[in-house]
Design an enzyme around this catalytic site. Structure first.
Site, PDB file in Angstrom:
ATOM      1  N   ILE A 176       0.842  -1.197   0.000  1.00  0.00           N
ATOM      2  CA  ILE A 176       0.000   0.000   0.000  1.00  0.00           C
ATOM      3  C   ILE A 176       0.879   1.251   0.000  1.00  0.00           C
ATOM      4  O   ILE A 176       1.502   1.570   0.997  1.00  0.00           O
ATOM      5  CB  ILE A 176      -0.909   0.005   1.234  1.00  0.00           C
ATOM      6  N   PRO A 177       0.921   1.962  -1.108  1.00  0.00           N
ATOM      7  CA  PRO A 177       1.732   3.191  -1.213  1.00  0.00           C
ATOM      8  C   PRO A 177       1.087   4.335  -0.448  1.00  0.00           C
ATOM      9  O   PRO A 177       0.503   5.238  -1.024  1.00  0.00           O
ATOM     10  CB  PRO A 177       1.759   3.460  -2.716  1.00  0.00           C
ATOM     11  N   CYS A 178       1.203   4.318   0.856  1.00  0.00           N
ATOM     12  CA  CYS A 178       0.570   5.347   1.682  1.00  0.00           C
ATOM     13  C   CYS A 178       1.105   6.728   1.316  1.00  0.00           C
ATOM     14  O   CYS A 178       0.419   7.724   1.460  1.00  0.00           O
ATOM     15  CB  CYS A 178       0.850   5.076   3.150  1.00  0.00           C
ATOM     16  N   HIS A 179       2.336   6.782   0.841  1.00  0.00           N
ATOM     17  CA  HIS A 179       2.934   8.082   0.534  1.00  0.00           C
ATOM     18  C   HIS A 179       2.240   8.732  -0.661  1.00  0.00           C
ATOM     19  O   HIS A 179       2.421   9.903  -0.918  1.00  0.00           O
ATOM     20  CB  HIS A 179       4.420   7.892   0.279  1.00  0.00           C
TER      21      HIS A 179
END
Length: 103
Positions: A52-55
């Site tokens: 999950i690319p939270c950034h």
DNA sequence: TTAATGACCTATC
DNA sequence: CGATAGGCCATTA
């Protein structure tokens, strides 16, 4: 319950490289525009790091939350900079150019 | 079970 | 135009 989180994760993962999406945008894609807070919570637990690319998830202002700070908010922005995401002098993402359309 | 909190957004003063 | 309050959903205590 878990289904809700999965929806949010799917939406976040669907974000193309070099593009960012807002919590409200993801919440709307997940199924309810009022899940904005839940989206933040879902990413907070971040049960699948690396997946999950939270950034790539920013608030409606295009600013990365301070709570991210998994190594420094600056690093967060820097990471996005490494992508093709553009940033302005305010340290905010150029939503007008990098905001995910949803497709 | 009820109450409070939170990586938010929208509306109102 | 800038700041404040409220509200929505889910999770935790």
């Amino acid at each position: 319950m878990e289904n809700t989180f999965e929806k949010i994760y799917q939406a976040v993962i669907k974000i193309p490289k070099g593009r960012v999406a807002t919590y409200g945008q993801i919440a709307t894609m997940a199924g309810n525009p009022r899940w904005s807070q839940i989206v933040g919570y879902a990413l907070h637990v971040n049960p699948k790091p690396g997946v999950i690319p939270c950034h790539r998830v920013v608030n409606r202002l295009g600013e990365v939350s301070q709570a991210f700070a998994f190594g420094g908010e600056n690093m967060q922005i820097k990471l996005l900079k490494e992508e093709v995401v553009k940033f302005d002098s305010d340290g905010r993402v150029v939503l007008s150019d990098c905001l995910w359309d949803g497709k």
